[in-house]
Design an enzyme around this catalytic site. Structure first.
Site, PDB file in Angstrom:
ATOM      1  N   ASP A  27       0.860  -1.184   0.000  1.00  0.00           N
ATOM      2  CA  ASP A  27       0.000   0.000   0.000  1.00  0.00           C
ATOM      3  C   ASP A  27       0.896   1.234   0.000  1.00  0.00           C
ATOM      4  O   ASP A  27       1.816   1.346   0.822  1.00  0.00           O
ATOM      5  CB  ASP A  27      -0.898  -0.003   1.242  1.00  0.00           C
ATOM      6  CG  ASP A  27      -2.084   0.917   1.085  1.00  0.00           C
ATOM      7  OD1 ASP A  27      -3.164   0.434   0.732  1.00  0.00           O
ATOM      8  OD2 ASP A  27      -1.913   2.136   1.312  1.00  0.00           O
ATOM      9  N   LEU A  28       0.655   2.144  -0.942  1.00  0.00           N
ATOM     10  CA  LEU A  28       1.439   3.374  -1.006  1.00  0.00           C
ATOM     11  C   LEU A  28       0.973   4.299   0.115  1.00  0.00           C
ATOM     12  O   LEU A  28      -0.212   4.617   0.206  1.00  0.00           O
ATOM     13  CB  LEU A  28       1.270   4.026  -2.375  1.00  0.00           C
ATOM     14  CG  LEU A  28       2.318   5.040  -2.806  1.00  0.00           C
ATOM     15  CD1 LEU A  28       2.437   5.079  -4.321  1.00  0.00           C
ATOM     16  CD2 LEU A  28       1.970   6.427  -2.297  1.00  0.00           C
ATOM     17  N   ASP A  81      -4.178   2.571  -4.812  1.00  0.00           N
ATOM     18  CA  ASP A  81      -2.758   2.506  -4.452  1.00  0.00           C
ATOM     19  C   ASP A  81      -2.404   1.175  -3.796  1.00  0.00           C
ATOM     20  O   ASP A  81      -1.447   1.091  -3.036  1.00  0.00           O
ATOM     21  CB  ASP A  81      -2.405   3.669  -3.518  1.00  0.00           C
ATOM     22  CG  ASP A  81      -3.219   3.656  -2.230  1.00  0.00           C
ATOM     23  OD1 ASP A  81      -4.300   3.032  -2.214  1.00  0.00           O
ATOM     24  OD2 ASP A  81      -2.776   4.263  -1.234  1.00  0.00           O
TER      25      ASP A  81
END
Length: 311
Positions: free
Chosen positions: A181-182, A225
């Site tokens: 996960d960004l 994301d």
């Protein structure tokens, strides 16, 4: 004429035609009509045809009557297997009996061509069906690719997870999963704009793709994301080590730059890892949930290329 009678070779062009025919006159005729245009694999029996089957085959020309069995039964066998559902199969026969023709189409034949062959008609049919298959293959491949990043999408993830799961169960090997996960992606979009946010997603995707490029490693964007990496044969320690190597590569590749037209803003990711050896009592949903739980732990820790669990 290019022919194959042994193990298939990797080809990009020309298209590959599997001919299942035992009569020398028929083989010579087909070779004369198609040999200058296509790669030909010649099989004189059903047993040999089964050995020569591969995913490089673009079309099959199948005789109805072969020394070791019925071409119709082989046709039914191919069409019932997922691997060859979309491969066009033209039945070739000297029989013009309505029953034979109807049975061929009933069992899944794409077309039916009578012997002796008409060069113009046969060439046109083969070219048309190969072109159609290539276009179908391109559409199918496009349906598995995320258009922004060029890596696989959620559909590919579930397809490959199922494939790895069944294969690992047979071979008694583990499957590793990294969920990514960004961090603070909404803030990046708000501060720099969505174009720069897209560049961040593309940068992460290209780094993942270059870091995990083996055939048994699958990189996908699940959406937004969120990303995932599947690693066939990886235990938990191997999976965590791979995630940490990715974090290190990201740290080195994301140096600050004032030129945001060509470089993305600095960002970090959180990663949750899991590994399991699939069994009759285990499920993929539970496996993904484990990685997701560790991803949550990583984000709670604050991100900054954090990997969980620890070991």
């Amino acid at each position: 004429m290019k022919t194959k009678t042994g193990s298939p070779m990797e080809l990009t062009s020309p298209a590959t035609v599997l001919i299942v025919e035992d009569e020398p006159v028929g083989i010579a005729s087909l070779a004369g009509i198609l040999g200058d245009t296509y790669e030909l694999i010649i099989s004189k029996s059903l047993a040999e045809a089964r050995r020569l089957l591969s995913d490089e085959i673009d079309i099959i020309l199948l005789d109805l009557y072969l020394p070791d069995g019925s071409g119709l039964m082989f046709l039914k066998e191919l069409k019932s297997s997922g691997a060859y559902t979309n491969v066009p199969i033209i039945c070739i026969s000297s029989s013009d009996q309505a029953r034979d023709i109807e049975n061929a189409f009933r069992h899944g034949a794409t077309d039916y061509v009578l012997k002796p062959f008409n060069k113009i008609i046969l060439s046109a049919k083969v070219a048309t069906f190969i072109d159609l298959k290539h276009k179908t293959d391109m559409l199918a491949a496009a349906a598995l690719i995320d258009p922004l990043t060029g890596i696989g999408n959620r559909r590919l993830f579930h397809q490959q997870l199922d494939l790895f799961w069944r294969r690992a169960k047979r071979q008694k090997l583990p499957v590793g999963l990294i969920l990514i996960d960004l961090d603070n992606f909404k803030q990046i979009n708000d501060q720099y704009g969505h174009n720069q946010g897209d560049i961040c997603l593309q940068k992460l995707s290209s780094t993942m793709r270059s870091s995990f490029s083996r055939a048994d490693e699958v990189v996908v964007r699940l959406g937004g994301d969120e990303f995932a990496i599947l690693i066939y044969g990886a235990d938990l320690n191997t999976t965590i080590s791979a995630a940490k190597r990715l974090a290190e590569v990201l740290r080195k590749n994301l140096e600050p730059s004032p030129d945001l037209a060509r470089h993305c803003p600095e960002f970090t990711v959180s990663m949750g890892c899991a590994s399991t050896q699939p069994s009759t009592s285990s499920e993929t949903a539970e496996f993904v949930e484990t990685a997701d739980r560790h991803l949550y732990e990583a984000k709670e820790h604050g991100g900054r290329n954090c990997v969980r669990p620890l070991f």
